[in-house]
Design an enzyme around this catalytic site. Structure first.
Site, PDB file in Angstrom:
ATOM      1  N   GLY A  13      -6.838   5.912  -9.633  1.00  0.00           N
ATOM      2  CA  GLY A  13      -7.681   4.729  -9.500  1.00  0.00           C
ATOM      3  C   GLY A  13      -9.141   5.077  -9.344  1.00  0.00           C
ATOM      4  CB  ALA A  14     -10.825   8.171  -9.928  1.00  0.00           C
ATOM      5  CG  ASP A  63       1.378   1.587 -15.153  1.00  0.00           C
ATOM      6  OD1 ASP A  63       1.305   1.711 -13.916  1.00  0.00           O
ATOM      7  OD2 ASP A  63       1.832   0.568 -15.707  1.00  0.00           O
ATOM      8  CB  VAL A  64      -0.291   5.876 -10.954  1.00  0.00           C
ATOM      9  CG1 VAL A  64      -1.200   6.925 -11.578  1.00  0.00           C
ATOM     10  CG2 VAL A  64      -1.098   4.697 -10.422  1.00  0.00           C
ATOM     11  CB  SER A 142      -6.115  -1.100   3.856  1.00  0.00           C
ATOM     12  OG  SER A 142      -6.942  -2.221   4.121  1.00  0.00           O
ATOM     13  CE1 TYR A 154      -4.990  -3.543  -1.040  1.00  0.00           C
ATOM     14  CE2 TYR A 154      -5.522  -4.105   1.234  1.00  0.00           C
ATOM     15  CZ  TYR A 154      -5.751  -3.339   0.096  1.00  0.00           C
ATOM     16  OH  TYR A 154      -6.724  -2.376   0.102  1.00  0.00           O
ATOM     17  CE  LYS A 158      -3.989  -0.103   0.008  1.00  0.00           C
ATOM     18  NZ  LYS A 158      -4.197   1.153  -0.757  1.00  0.00           N
TER      19      LYS A 158
END
Length: 253
Positions: A13-14, A63-64, A142, A154, A158
């Protein structure tokens, strides 16, 4: 500084935001960085920035959340550089909604990108880490892991990153592998700007309100998170494993 000279890092996601900042930081300290994103084209801007600053990087599309893509991507990086030393699981998305409005797809997509990807990437990279008796895994959790209205998917993903991190540290520690996580607080990114708009706020006003609610009286930047990740990926933190480092300006939530 060259803490990562002769090291090879993968950052998922870089293409932008926190992931791009992490990739730039590791490359700036000597690492060769595989910049992973959904397509190599998306990752190219980060690679170009690193090259402009004199670093080494390659764009990799994957697509990880898909096992076959992960296997191919890790094999490609190992084939190009000969080894892999650092994995940063940063890929993440939001599909925010209140529980009664959240669809199956909203839930499944966020869990797949945010959590399944960390599992798949860690499982694939550990093959290389175990063989060489060395490796660093840093995953992004997060503050939302503590709960956040409209983010059941989400927040769950996390929070799970913290449990995954603690467990992998136990399993992989005997093989010279450190596994840790970083849990950012409010970080000024396109993602948090999108959240502001979703709840009806101007992004600038949203950032200011967050700053005033933070003891250090500012919001975080992607570079703040990159610094924490770089510390946990470096040899100086070799006795730290299984931990989640909260980088939130002193906020209690």
């Amino acid at each position: 500084m060259s803490r990562f000279e002769d090291r090879v890092a993968i950052v998922t996601g870089a293409a932008q935001g926190i992931g791009a900042a992490i990739a730039r930081r590791l490359a700036g300290e000597g690492a060769a960085v595989a910049v992973l994103d959904l397509t190599a084209e998306r990752a190219q801007d980060t690679v170009d920035q690193i090259a402009k600053d004199g670093g080494r990087a390659v764009a990799v599309g994957a697509d990880v959340s898909k096992s076959t893509d992960v296997q191919a991507a890790v094999a490609a990086v190992a084939g190009q550089y000969g080894h892999i030393d650092i994995l940063v699981n940063n890929a993440g998305i939001t599909r925010d909604n209140l529980l009664f409005k959240m669809t199956d797809e909203d839930w499944d997509t966020v869990i797949a990108v945010n959590l399944r990807s960390a599992f798949l990437m860690s499982r694939e990279c550990q093959k290389h880490f175990v063989a060489q008796k060395y490796g660093k895994i840093v995953s992004l959790s997060s503050r939302s892991a503590l709960g956040n209205r409209g983010q059941a998917n989400y927040s769950a993903s996390k929070a799970a990153i913290m449990g995954l991190t603690a467990t992998l540290a136990i399993e992989l520690g005997p093989f010279g592998i450190n596994v840790n996580a970083v849990a950012p607080g409010f970080i000024a990114t396109d993602m948090t700007d999108a959240t502001a708009r979703r709840v009806g706020f101007d992004p600038a006003a949203f950032r200011e309100a967050a700053a005033q609610a933070t003891p250090v009286r500012r919001v975080g930047t992607p570079e703040d998170i990159a610094a924490a990740v770089a510390f946990l990926a470096a040899d100086e933190s070799s006795f730290i494993s299984g931990q989640t480092l909260h980088v939130n300006g002193g906020a209690d939530r």
